[in-house]
Write an enzyme that holds these catalytic residues in place. Structure first.
Site, PDB file in Angstrom:
ATOM      1  N   LYS A  18      -2.894  -2.696  -3.745  1.00  0.00           N
ATOM      2  CA  LYS A  18      -2.222  -3.373  -3.708  1.00  0.00           C
ATOM      3  C   LYS A  18      -2.462  -4.359  -2.007  1.00  0.00           C
ATOM      4  CE  LYS A  18       1.443  -1.842  -4.311  1.00  0.00           C
ATOM      5  NZ  LYS A  18       1.461  -0.244  -4.362  1.00  0.00           N
ATOM      6  N   ARG A  93      10.380  -3.982  -6.997  1.00  0.00           N
ATOM      7  CA  ARG A  93      10.025  -2.609  -6.747  1.00  0.00           C
ATOM      8  C   ARG A  93      11.149  -1.792  -8.177  1.00  0.00           C
ATOM      9  NH1 ARG A  93       7.122  -1.227  -2.069  1.00  0.00           N
ATOM     10  NH2 ARG A  93       6.553   1.151  -1.771  1.00  0.00           N
ATOM     11  N   ARG A 131      -5.509   7.388   3.394  1.00  0.00           N
ATOM     12  CA  ARG A 131      -5.295   6.198   4.740  1.00  0.00           C
ATOM     13  C   ARG A 131      -5.584   6.236   5.571  1.00  0.00           C
ATOM     14  NH1 ARG A 131      -1.598   2.914   1.053  1.00  0.00           N
ATOM     15  NH2 ARG A 131       0.491   3.988   1.996  1.00  0.00           N
ATOM     16  N   ARG A 164       0.128   7.163   8.662  1.00  0.00           N
ATOM     17  CA  ARG A 164       1.955   6.732   8.574  1.00  0.00           C
ATOM     18  C   ARG A 164       2.324   8.059   8.044  1.00  0.00           C
ATOM     19  NH1 ARG A 164       1.407   1.948   3.768  1.00  0.00           N
ATOM     20  NH2 ARG A 164       3.454   3.303   3.216  1.00  0.00           N
ATOM     21  N   ARG A 175       6.716   9.615  -4.008  1.00  0.00           N
ATOM     22  CA  ARG A 175       6.894   8.555  -4.034  1.00  0.00           C
ATOM     23  C   ARG A 175       6.472   8.059  -5.161  1.00  0.00           C
ATOM     24  NH1 ARG A 175       3.683   6.867   1.260  1.00  0.00           N
ATOM     25  NH2 ARG A 175       3.238   5.406   0.655  1.00  0.00           N
TER      26      ARG A 175
HETATM   27  P1  ADP Z   1       2.504   2.106  -0.106  1.00  0.00           P
HETATM   28  O1  ADP Z   1       2.555   0.789  -0.002  1.00  0.00           O
HETATM   29  O2  ADP Z   1       1.839   2.858  -0.105  1.00  0.00           O
HETATM   30  O3  ADP Z   1       3.277   1.747  -1.630  1.00  0.00           O
HETATM   31  P2  ADP Z   1       4.684   0.472   1.067  1.00  0.00           P
HETATM   32  O4  ADP Z   1       4.293   0.395   2.719  1.00  0.00           O
HETATM   33  O5  ADP Z   1       4.241  -1.196  -0.008  1.00  0.00           O
HETATM   34  O6  ADP Z   1       3.932   1.105   0.427  1.00  0.00           O
HETATM   35  O7  ADP Z   1       5.566   0.607   1.736  1.00  0.00           O
HETATM   36  C1  ADP Z   1       6.895   2.113   2.384  1.00  0.00           C
HETATM   37  C2  ADP Z   1       8.188   1.952   1.764  1.00  0.00           C
HETATM   38  O8  ADP Z   1       9.512   1.198   2.202  1.00  0.00           O
HETATM   39  C3  ADP Z   1       7.998   2.757   0.952  1.00  0.00           C
HETATM   40  O9  ADP Z   1       7.953   4.044   0.180  1.00  0.00           O
HETATM   41  C4  ADP Z   1       9.824   2.795   1.032  1.00  0.00           C
HETATM   42  O10 ADP Z   1      10.407   3.102   1.578  1.00  0.00           O
HETATM   43  C5  ADP Z   1      10.265   1.034   1.580  1.00  0.00           C
HETATM   44  N1  ADP Z   1       9.608  -0.200   0.590  1.00  0.00           N
HETATM   45  C6  ADP Z   1       8.653  -0.407   0.902  1.00  0.00           C
HETATM   46  N2  ADP Z   1       9.227  -1.745  -0.243  1.00  0.00           N
HETATM   47  C7  ADP Z   1       9.994  -1.691  -0.742  1.00  0.00           C
HETATM   48  C8  ADP Z   1      10.993  -2.365  -1.648  1.00  0.00           C
HETATM   49  N3  ADP Z   1      10.500  -3.534  -2.592  1.00  0.00           N
HETATM   50  N4  ADP Z   1      12.269  -1.370  -2.374  1.00  0.00           N
HETATM   51  C9  ADP Z   1      12.978  -1.208  -1.387  1.00  0.00           C
HETATM   52  N5  ADP Z   1      11.649  -0.483  -0.908  1.00  0.00           N
HETATM   53  C10 ADP Z   1      10.759  -0.344   0.060  1.00  0.00           C
HETATM   54  P1  ADP Z   2      -1.328   0.015  -1.935  1.00  0.00           P
HETATM   55  O1  ADP Z   2      -0.900  -1.036  -1.276  1.00  0.00           O
HETATM   56  O2  ADP Z   2      -1.798  -0.396  -3.374  1.00  0.00           O
HETATM   57  O3  ADP Z   2      -0.479   1.367  -1.924  1.00  0.00           O
HETATM   58  P2  ADP Z   2      -3.706   0.285  -0.123  1.00  0.00           P
HETATM   59  O4  ADP Z   2      -3.876  -1.414  -0.565  1.00  0.00           O
HETATM   60  O5  ADP Z   2      -3.668   0.462   1.125  1.00  0.00           O
HETATM   61  O6  ADP Z   2      -2.730   0.884  -1.389  1.00  0.00           O
HETATM   62  O7  ADP Z   2      -4.965   2.004  -0.663  1.00  0.00           O
HETATM   63  C1  ADP Z   2      -4.804   2.973  -0.260  1.00  0.00           C
HETATM   64  C2  ADP Z   2      -5.658   3.761  -0.381  1.00  0.00           C
HETATM   65  O8  ADP Z   2      -7.791   3.487  -1.074  1.00  0.00           O
HETATM   66  C3  ADP Z   2      -6.318   2.724   1.058  1.00  0.00           C
HETATM   67  O9  ADP Z   2      -7.194   4.094   1.803  1.00  0.00           O
HETATM   68  C4  ADP Z   2      -8.007   2.547   1.057  1.00  0.00           C
HETATM   69  O10 ADP Z   2      -8.158   2.148   1.743  1.00  0.00           O
HETATM   70  C5  ADP Z   2      -8.024   2.598  -0.810  1.00  0.00           C
HETATM   71  N1  ADP Z   2      -8.960   1.772  -2.025  1.00  0.00           N
HETATM   72  C6  ADP Z   2      -8.083   0.574  -1.693  1.00  0.00           C
HETATM   73  N2  ADP Z   2      -9.150   0.068  -3.104  1.00  0.00           N
HETATM   74  C7  ADP Z   2      -9.553   1.092  -3.436  1.00  0.00           C
HETATM   75  C8  ADP Z   2     -10.833   0.803  -4.150  1.00  0.00           C
HETATM   76  N3  ADP Z   2     -11.322   0.032  -5.164  1.00  0.00           N
HETATM   77  N4  ADP Z   2     -11.601   2.035  -3.843  1.00  0.00           N
HETATM   78  C9  ADP Z   2     -11.143   2.892  -3.579  1.00  0.00           C
HETATM   79  N5  ADP Z   2     -10.944   3.463  -2.450  1.00  0.00           N
HETATM   80  C10 ADP Z   2      -9.830   2.308  -1.972  1.00  0.00           C
END
Ligand code: ADP
Ligand code: ADP
Length: 219
Positions: A18, A93, A131, A164, A175
């Site tokens: 995302k 979410r 990541r 992170r 998660r």
């Molecule tokens: P990822 O992209 O790996 O799914 P995020 O960066 O979106 O993780 O989120 C990291 C953390 O921030 C989540 O595990 C949660 O604790 C908090 N968070 C992010 N977005 C939301 C949301 N919409 N509602 C509640 N908590 C959130």
């Molecule tokens: P999210 O925001 O949904 O948690 P991220 O965009 O942070 O996901 O991507 C998670 C991990 O996967 C990162 O290390 C990113 O570089 C890798 N990644 C994202 N899209 C792809 C893809 N299409 N193919 C391979 N690796 C990817």
């Protein structure tokens, strides 16, 4: 003229891509990426009251309470750069967040489309544990799948890449559980509204991006 805005809701498990895709869509559409995770991390770094509150939840991989999160998003979307809409990354979410978001954007034509990026669950863990994120600009890499040109350094601004705290395996599994319990129901929610579109997140970053762009029509 009515005040139409384009709100795109990106759905998908942690690691689906995302954030990566939202950044590219921001460049392509001019709509800002609104990542609640990034906003929480910014507050954490600057030790604000919001950051202190969010930390205990984020450390466990749990969700920050809805009321706090919703208020934060309302403030963010009132900023001038979001006057034409936004790419929502990580929000809503929960069903309560989705309902609140619907009410918030209803005056502007509602949510335009809700693409769900689909990947295998084990791929989730592999992607998240590998990541690395830039401390300066937040750009996202993967040590194997999407490495930077120079190890440990961001391609864009040479910023330091870090892992992170919540990207360790134990937290990732929690998660994923939180995703299935609280966020996956949004897939049905947007399907019922006729807004859901499925995208295969197992493809390359470029192919996923092309699929997403074809789904977004700016209002
Ligand atoms: P990822 O992209 O790996 O799914 P995020 O960066 O979106 O993780 O989120 C990291 C953390 O921030 C989540 O595990 C949660 O604790 C908090 N968070 C992010 N977005 C939301 C949301 N919409 N509602 C509640 N908590 C959130
Ligand atoms: P999210 O925001 O949904 O948690 P991220 O965009 O942070 O996901 O991507 C998670 C991990 O996967 C990162 O290390 C990113 O570089 C890798 N990644 C994202 N899209 C792809 C893809 N299409 N193919 C391979 N690796 C990817």
């Amino acid at each position: 003229m009515t005040d139409k805005r384009t709100y795109v809701v990106l759905l998908g498990a942690p690691g689906a891509g995302k954030g990566t895709q939202a950044k590219l869509l921001e460049q392509a559409t001019g709509l800002p990426q609104v990542s609640t995770g990034d906003i929480f991390r910014y507050n954490l770094k600057n030790e604000t009251e919001l950051g202190k509150l969010a930390k205990s939840y984020m450390d466990k991989g749990a969700l920050v309470p809805d009321d706090v999160t919703i208020r934060m998003v309302e403030d963010r979307l009132a900023q001038p750069d979001a006057a034409r809409g936004a790419i929502m990354d990580g929000f809503p979410r929960t069903l309560a967040q989705a309902d609140a978001f619907d009410r918030l954007v209803a005056p502007f034509g509602g949510v335009a489309v809700a693409p769900v990026i689909v990947i295998d669950d084990e791929e989730t863990v592999y992607r998240i544990t590998g990541r690395r994120s830039c401390r300066a600009c937040g750009s996202v890499y993967h040590i194997i799948l999407n490495p930077p040109k120079v190890e440990g350094r961001c391609d864009k601004d040479n910023g330091e890449l870090y892992q992170r705290d919540d990207d360790q395996e134990a937290t990732v599994r929690n998660r994923l559980l939180v995703y299935y319990k609280q966020t996956a129901p949004l897939i049905g929610y947007y399907y019922a509204k006729g807004l859901l579109r499925e995208v295969n997140g197992g493809e390359t970053i470029e192919l996923v991006q092309a699929a997403l762009r074809s789904l977004i029509k700016l209002k």
